[in-house]
Design an enzyme around this catalytic site. Structure first.
Site, PDB file in Angstrom:
ATOM      1  N   GLU A 132      -8.648  -4.439  -5.327  1.00 29.33           N
ATOM      2  CA  GLU A 132      -7.193  -4.429  -5.090  1.00 29.33           C
ATOM      3  C   GLU A 132      -6.552  -3.269  -5.868  1.00 29.33           C
ATOM      4  OE1 GLU A 132      -4.903  -5.614  -3.191  1.00 29.33           O
ATOM      5  OE2 GLU A 132      -3.836  -7.301  -4.096  1.00 29.33           O
ATOM      6  N   THR A 184       2.572  -0.803  -2.155  1.00 28.10           N
ATOM      7  CA  THR A 184       2.500  -1.606  -3.386  1.00 28.10           C
ATOM      8  C   THR A 184       2.708  -0.726  -4.613  1.00 28.10           C
ATOM      9  OG1 THR A 184       1.021  -3.137  -2.281  1.00 28.10           O
ATOM     10  CG2 THR A 184       1.108  -3.286  -4.671  1.00 28.10           C
TER      11      THR A 184
HETATM   12  N1  HSE Z   1       2.213  -9.007  -7.703  1.00 26.61           N
HETATM   13  C1  HSE Z   1       2.055  -7.866  -6.840  1.00 26.61           C
HETATM   14  C2  HSE Z   1       3.339  -7.059  -6.842  1.00 26.61           C
HETATM   15  C3  HSE Z   1       1.745  -8.327  -5.448  1.00 26.61           C
HETATM   16  O1  HSE Z   1       4.389  -7.669  -6.614  1.00 26.61           O
HETATM   17  O2  HSE Z   1       3.307  -5.860  -7.069  1.00 26.61           O
HETATM   18  C4  HSE Z   1       1.654  -7.214  -4.447  1.00 26.61           C
HETATM   19  O3  HSE Z   1       0.338  -6.874  -4.222  1.00 26.61           O
END
Ligand code: HSE
Length: 304
Positions: A132, A184
Site C-alpha cells: 500500500e 492518496t
Molecule cells: N487512512 C488513509 C488516508 C486511507 O486517509 O490517507 C486512504 O488510503
C-alpha cells in the site's frame, strides 16, 4: 512443496470512517478484487491488470502494490521461481474504497499460501501495508487490515490491529466520476501538521463512541458519531459539491456521512441507503457518479 497457482479474493474497505484517521477501517460486502498468483520460470514479477479501471493501474512492479510486495518477498525469501500475477479488479481504483489495499491484501495472502510462509496476522498486515505504501506514499494499515481480516478494524502500533465483528448496518458509497492522479498521496499532503486541541477532543469523543457502538452492535450510534474535524475540512476542497452532498445524505436520513478513505467518494451510514444514495447523486449535480449499496463484511481475504 510449493503450490503452482493460488486464487484469492479480497474485499474493498472504507478507511477512517470519519474521526478514525489511519486507525478505523471496515471491510465491505459484495465488492472486491481477485488475484491469481502463479509460479513463473522467469525471475522477477510480471503483472497483468484486468477489470474495472485497469487502465489506471501501472503494471510496472515498482509502481504497483502487488509488485512491491512480491519484489520484497523475492528479496527476503529467495524463492526458486518468479511470479506472474493477474489482478482482476472489482474495486475501481482511486475512489476511496481501498482498491490498492485489497489488491495488496490478496497478494499477501496468495504469496503466504504459495510459499507456505505461515505469517501471523500482524506480519500479513505489515507486508500488505508495504505494498500500500508503494502507491500511497506512506504505509498505513487501515485499508489493508480491514481487507485482510474483515469486520471493523482498529489499527495499533507496529502493525498490531484489533478486529471486531461488525454489526449489520446499511452503507452507501457514492463515487463521483473524477480522477485525481496520485490521489492518496495528494490527499495526505493536504493535511495540517498541527491541529487545534478542541478539534482533537471532538475526534477522540466521536471515535471512542464509534468503537463502543461496534462492540454494542449499535449501527445508529456508530453512524451518528461520524464527525471529523481533523481531515474532512481539509480534504473537502478536493471533492466538488462535498458539503451539499453530505447535507443531502443527512437530509435523506443518513445517521452520518463523510469522505470514504482518501476520497473522492463519500460514504453514508443509514437504514434507507437507496434513498440516501439517490439524494447524494442528485447533489453532485452535473458530475456523474456511481452508487454502491453495501454493508460491513465480516469475512476478509480468502483463497477461492
Ligand atoms: N487512512 C488513509 C488516508 C486511507 O486517509 O490517507 C486512504 O488510503
Amino acid at each position: 512443496m510449493t503450490i503452482k497457482q493460488v486464487r484469492v479474493y479480497s474485499p474493498g474497505s472504507i478507511a477512517n470512517l470519519g474521526p478514525g484517521f489511519d486507525v478505523f477501517g471496515v471491510a465491505l460486502e459484495g465488492i472486491g478484487d481477485i488475484i491469481v498468483l502463479e509460479e513463473s520460470p522467469e525471475p522477477g514479477v510480471k503483472i497483468d491488470v484486468q477489470g474495472v479501471g485497469a487502465d489506471k493501474i501501472p503494471s510496472d512492479p515498482e509502481k504497483n502494490s502487488s509488485g512491491a510486495i512480491l519484489n520484497h518477498v523475492i528479496e527476503k525469501y529467495e524463492p526458486r521461481h518468479g511470479f506472474n500475477v493477474e489482478i482482476r479488479k472489482g474495486i475501481p481504483p482511486g475512489t476511496g474504497m481501498g482498491s490498492s489495499g485489497a489488491s495488496a491484501a490478496a497478494t499477501t495472502v496468495a504469496v503466504n499460501e504459495m510459499l507456505g510462509l505461515h505469517l501471523s496476522d500482524r506480519e500479513l498486515v505489515k507486508l500488505a501495508a508495504l505494498g500500500e505504501g508503494a502507491v500511497a506514499g506512506a504505509p498505513h494499515a487501515d485499508n489493508v487490515a480491514a481487507s485482510l481480516l474483515g469486520g471493523f478494524i482498529l489499527v495499533g502500533e507496529d502493525w498490531d490491529v484489533i478486529r471486531l465483528d461488525a454489526p449489520r448496518f446499511g452503507i452507501v458509497v457514492v463515487v463521483p466520476d473524477i480522477y485525481i492522479e496520485n490521489k492518496t498521496k495528494k490527499a495526505r499532503e493536504l493535511l495540517p501538521q498541527k491541529i487545534p486541541l478542541k478539534d482533537a477532543v471532538k475526534n477522540i469523543m466521536h471515535a471512542s463512541r464509534m468503537a463502543l457502538a461496534i462492540s454494542q452492535k449499535d449501527g445508529k450510534m456508530f453512524g451518528s458519531n461520524i464527525n471529523d474535524r481533523l481531515v474532512e475540512p481539509y480534504r473537502a476542497a478536493m471533492i466538488p459539491n462535498f458539503w451539499d452532498v453530505k447535507q443531502a445524505a443527512l437530509d435523506a436520513g443518513a445517521y452520518g456521512c463523510s469522505i470514504s478513505g482518501g476520497g473522492p467518494s463519500l460514504f453514508a451510514v443509514g437504514d434507507n441507503i437507496y434513498d440516501i444514495g439517490d439524494a447524494m447523486q442528485k447533489a453532485f449535480g452535473d458530475i456523474e457518479s456511481t452508487c454502491y449499496h453495501t454493508r460491513p463484511s465480516n469475512r476478509g481475504t480468502r483463497v477461492i
